[in-house]
Design a protein around this motif. Structure first.
Motif, PDB file in Angstrom:
ATOM      1  N   LYS A 158       8.019  35.447  -3.804  1.00 57.73           N
ATOM      2  CA  LYS A 158       7.446  34.759  -2.887  1.00 57.73           C
ATOM      3  C   LYS A 158       7.874  33.148  -3.034  1.00 57.73           C
ATOM      4  O   LYS A 158       8.153  32.532  -1.822  1.00 57.73           O
ATOM      5  N   GLN A 159       8.081  32.548  -4.071  1.00 61.69           N
ATOM      6  CA  GLN A 159       8.325  31.430  -4.036  1.00 61.69           C
ATOM      7  C   GLN A 159       9.915  31.072  -3.752  1.00 61.69           C
ATOM      8  O   GLN A 159      10.287  30.045  -3.044  1.00 61.69           O
ATOM      9  N   GLN A 160      10.503  31.805  -4.031  1.00 59.95           N
ATOM     10  CA  GLN A 160      12.066  32.069  -3.752  1.00 59.95           C
ATOM     11  C   GLN A 160      12.044  32.101  -2.104  1.00 59.95           C
ATOM     12  O   GLN A 160      13.051  31.261  -1.538  1.00 59.95           O
ATOM     13  N   ARG A 161      11.289  32.975  -1.549  1.00 56.55           N
ATOM     14  CA  ARG A 161      11.331  33.164   0.047  1.00 56.55           C
ATOM     15  C   ARG A 161      10.847  31.607   0.672  1.00 56.55           C
ATOM     16  O   ARG A 161      11.727  31.452   1.755  1.00 56.55           O
ATOM     17  N   ALA A 162       9.895  31.119   0.109  1.00 53.90           N
ATOM     18  CA  ALA A 162       9.200  30.097   0.815  1.00 53.90           C
ATOM     19  C   ALA A 162      10.463  28.825   0.495  1.00 53.90           C
ATOM     20  O   ALA A 162      10.758  28.100   1.492  1.00 53.90           O
ATOM     21  N   HIS A 163      11.145  28.716  -0.623  1.00 55.52           N
ATOM     22  CA  HIS A 163      12.186  27.772  -0.896  1.00 55.52           C
ATOM     23  C   HIS A 163      13.392  27.989   0.114  1.00 55.52           C
ATOM     24  O   HIS A 163      13.722  27.039   0.455  1.00 55.52           O
ATOM     25  N   GLU A 164      13.722  29.159   0.241  1.00 61.45           N
ATOM     26  CA  GLU A 164      14.825  29.621   1.398  1.00 61.45           C
ATOM     27  C   GLU A 164      14.382  29.104   2.559  1.00 61.45           C
ATOM     28  O   GLU A 164      15.090  28.523   3.377  1.00 61.45           O
ATOM     29  N   ALA A 165      13.308  29.401   3.091  1.00 61.03           N
ATOM     30  CA  ALA A 165      12.813  29.088   4.427  1.00 61.03           C
ATOM     31  C   ALA A 165      12.770  27.622   4.614  1.00 61.03           C
ATOM     32  O   ALA A 165      12.988  27.046   5.503  1.00 61.03           O
ATOM     33  N   LYS A 166      12.335  26.968   3.647  1.00 61.57           N
ATOM     34  CA  LYS A 166      12.213  25.374   3.868  1.00 61.57           C
ATOM     35  C   LYS A 166      13.645  24.876   3.954  1.00 61.57           C
ATOM     36  O   LYS A 166      13.916  23.974   4.599  1.00 61.57           O
ATOM     37  N   LYS A 167      14.359  25.512   2.771  1.00 62.78           N
ATOM     38  CA  LYS A 167      15.919  25.034   2.969  1.00 62.78           C
ATOM     39  C   LYS A 167      16.492  25.237   4.214  1.00 62.78           C
ATOM     40  O   LYS A 167      16.999  24.382   4.784  1.00 62.78           O
ATOM     41  N   ALA A 168      16.330  26.222   4.800  1.00 64.75           N
ATOM     42  CA  ALA A 168      16.734  26.800   6.092  1.00 64.75           C
ATOM     43  C   ALA A 168      16.543  26.031   7.328  1.00 64.75           C
ATOM     44  O   ALA A 168      16.996  25.593   8.095  1.00 64.75           O
ATOM     45  N   HIS A 169      14.758  25.493   7.299  1.00 63.26           N
ATOM     46  CA  HIS A 169      14.321  24.965   8.255  1.00 63.26           C
ATOM     47  C   HIS A 169      15.024  23.414   8.285  1.00 63.26           C
ATOM     48  O   HIS A 169      15.303  22.855   9.103  1.00 63.26           O
ATOM     49  N   ALA A 170      15.084  22.807   6.925  1.00 57.74           N
ATOM     50  CA  ALA A 170      15.601  21.368   6.775  1.00 57.74           C
ATOM     51  C   ALA A 170      17.207  21.300   7.325  1.00 57.74           C
ATOM     52  O   ALA A 170      17.510  20.372   7.770  1.00 57.74           O
ATOM     53  N   ALA A 173      18.762  23.358   9.681  1.00 59.28           N
ATOM     54  CA  ALA A 173      18.887  23.899  10.924  1.00 59.28           C
ATOM     55  C   ALA A 173      19.350  22.773  11.784  1.00 59.28           C
ATOM     56  O   ALA A 173      18.825  21.865  11.900  1.00 59.28           O
ATOM     57  N   PRO A 174      20.101  23.295  12.834  1.00 55.61           N
ATOM     58  CA  PRO A 174      20.856  22.232  13.945  1.00 55.61           C
ATOM     59  C   PRO A 174      19.760  21.681  14.797  1.00 55.61           C
ATOM     60  O   PRO A 174      18.750  22.340  15.158  1.00 55.61           O
ATOM     61  N   GLY A 175      19.867  20.391  15.294  1.00 56.31           N
ATOM     62  CA  GLY A 175      18.834  19.834  15.994  1.00 56.31           C
ATOM     63  C   GLY A 175      17.392  19.294  15.268  1.00 56.31           C
ATOM     64  O   GLY A 175      16.822  18.902  15.900  1.00 56.31           O
ATOM     65  N   LYS A 176      17.413  19.764  13.867  1.00 60.65           N
ATOM     66  CA  LYS A 176      16.189  19.211  13.313  1.00 60.65           C
ATOM     67  C   LYS A 176      16.439  17.743  12.762  1.00 60.65           C
ATOM     68  O   LYS A 176      17.497  17.352  12.464  1.00 60.65           O
ATOM     69  N   SER A 177      15.571  17.204  12.299  1.00 60.47           N
ATOM     70  CA  SER A 177      15.725  15.825  11.431  1.00 60.47           C
ATOM     71  C   SER A 177      16.756  16.210  10.209  1.00 60.47           C
ATOM     72  O   SER A 177      16.484  17.110   9.619  1.00 60.47           O
ATOM     73  N   CYS A 178      17.277  15.013   9.818  1.00 56.46           N
ATOM     74  CA  CYS A 178      18.345  15.337   8.764  1.00 56.46           C
ATOM     75  C   CYS A 178      17.706  14.626   7.426  1.00 56.46           C
ATOM     76  O   CYS A 178      18.424  14.062   6.560  1.00 56.46           O
ATOM     77  N   LYS A 179      16.430  14.896   7.346  1.00 56.41           N
ATOM     78  CA  LYS A 179      15.793  14.371   6.073  1.00 56.41           C
ATOM     79  C   LYS A 179      16.019  15.262   5.033  1.00 56.41           C
ATOM     80  O   LYS A 179      16.118  16.605   5.079  1.00 56.41           O
ATOM     81  N   ALA A 180      16.519  14.508   3.863  1.00 58.96           N
ATOM     82  CA  ALA A 180      16.996  15.205   2.666  1.00 58.96           C
ATOM     83  C   ALA A 180      15.519  16.165   1.983  1.00 58.96           C
ATOM     84  O   ALA A 180      14.715  15.634   2.253  1.00 58.96           O
ATOM     85  N   PRO A 181      15.819  17.139   1.683  1.00 62.85           N
ATOM     86  CA  PRO A 181      15.120  18.240   1.047  1.00 62.85           C
ATOM     87  C   PRO A 181      14.422  17.477  -0.283  1.00 62.85           C
ATOM     88  O   PRO A 181      13.535  18.262  -0.913  1.00 62.85           O
ATOM     89  N   TRP A 182      14.819  16.786  -0.713  1.00 62.66           N
ATOM     90  CA  TRP A 182      14.757  16.067  -2.263  1.00 62.66           C
ATOM     91  C   TRP A 182      14.212  14.693  -1.814  1.00 62.66           C
ATOM     92  O   TRP A 182      14.911  14.134  -1.042  1.00 62.66           O
TER      93      TRP A 182
END
Length: 177
Positions: free
Chosen positions: A128-140, A142-151
Motif C-alpha cells: 500500500k505504501q509503495q502504491r501510494a508512493h508511485e501514485a504520488k511520483k506519477a502525479h508529480a 505528469a505533463p501539465g502539472k507543476s514542476c514542484k520537486a517531490p522532495w
C-alpha cells in the motif's frame, strides 16, 4: 565355568562398538559421543580404550532418538532416562509427557500463526505504501502539472534548456592560495 562368568563372556560377545550401535539405531557416531559427554550414555571401555555398548544401551539410544524426534530436549530426556533404565517409567508417565509436549507444540503453533498474520499484514501495508508512493511520483511527473520537486528544498532543473550536463566550472573546487 560359573554362570556369572558365562554371562560376562556372553555380554562381551554381544557388545557393540560405536559404529555398530550407530548403524543399528540410525543415530550418528557424533551424536552418540555427544550423549556420552552429557552423561546420557555410559559405555564400558575395553582395555584398548574402545567403547563397548550393550543391547540394553541400544534400547536406551532408541529411547533417546525417539524422544528427540518428537521434540523433547536432552535435558528432559536426561531427567526421564534413570527411570527408563530401571523400568520405573510407566506407560502412563510417557503418555502424560507426550501430552504435555503436544500442548507445548500447540502453543508454539499459535505463536507462529500470530507472527505469520503480522508478517502478511506488514507485506500488505508495504504494498500500500509503495502504491501510494508511485501514485504520488506519477502525479508529480505528469505533463501539465507543476514542476514542484517531490522532495523538499530542491529545485527542479529546467529540462527545456540544453540537455547537456551543467558546466564543469559551476562545480569546480575552490583552492586556497
Amino acid at each position: 565355568m560359573s554362570q556369572a562368568s558365562c554371562s560376562a563372556k556372553l555380554a562381551t560377545l554381544l557388545a557393540m562398538q560405536i559404529s555398530e550401535l550407530a548403524a543399528q539405531t540410525g543415530v550418528s557416531v557424533h551424536a552418540l559421543r555427544h550423549y556420552e559427554k552429557l552423561g546420557l550414555l555410559q559405555p564400558e571401555r575395553r582395555a584398548s580404550g574402545y567403547r563397548e555398548y550393550s543391547d540394553v544401551m541400544r534400547r536406551e539410544v532408541v529411547f533417546i532418538a525417539m524422544s528427540r524426534s518428537i521434540g523433547f530436549s536432552l535435558k528432559a530426556i536426561a531427567a526421564q532416562l534413570p527411570a527408563y533404565r530401571v523400568g520405573r517409567l510407566t506407560f502412563g508417565q510417557m503418555v502424560d509427557a507426550m501430552r504435555e509436549r503436544v500442548a507445548e507444540l500447540d502453543a508454539q503453533i499459535g505463536t507462529l500463526k500470530n507472527q505469520r498474520r503480522a508478517v502478511i499484514a506488514h507485506i500488505a501495508w508495504m504494498h500500500k505504501q509503495q502504491r501510494a508512493h508511485e501514485a504520488k511520483k506519477a502525479h508529480a511527473l505528469a505533463p501539465g502539472k507543476s514542476c514542484k520537486a517531490p522532495w523538499p528544498n530542491v529545485k527542479r532543473r529546467n529540462m527545456s534548456a540544453s540537455a547537456s550536463p551543467p558546466s564543469q566550472t559551476s562545480h569546480a573546487r575552490k583552492t586556497r592560495p
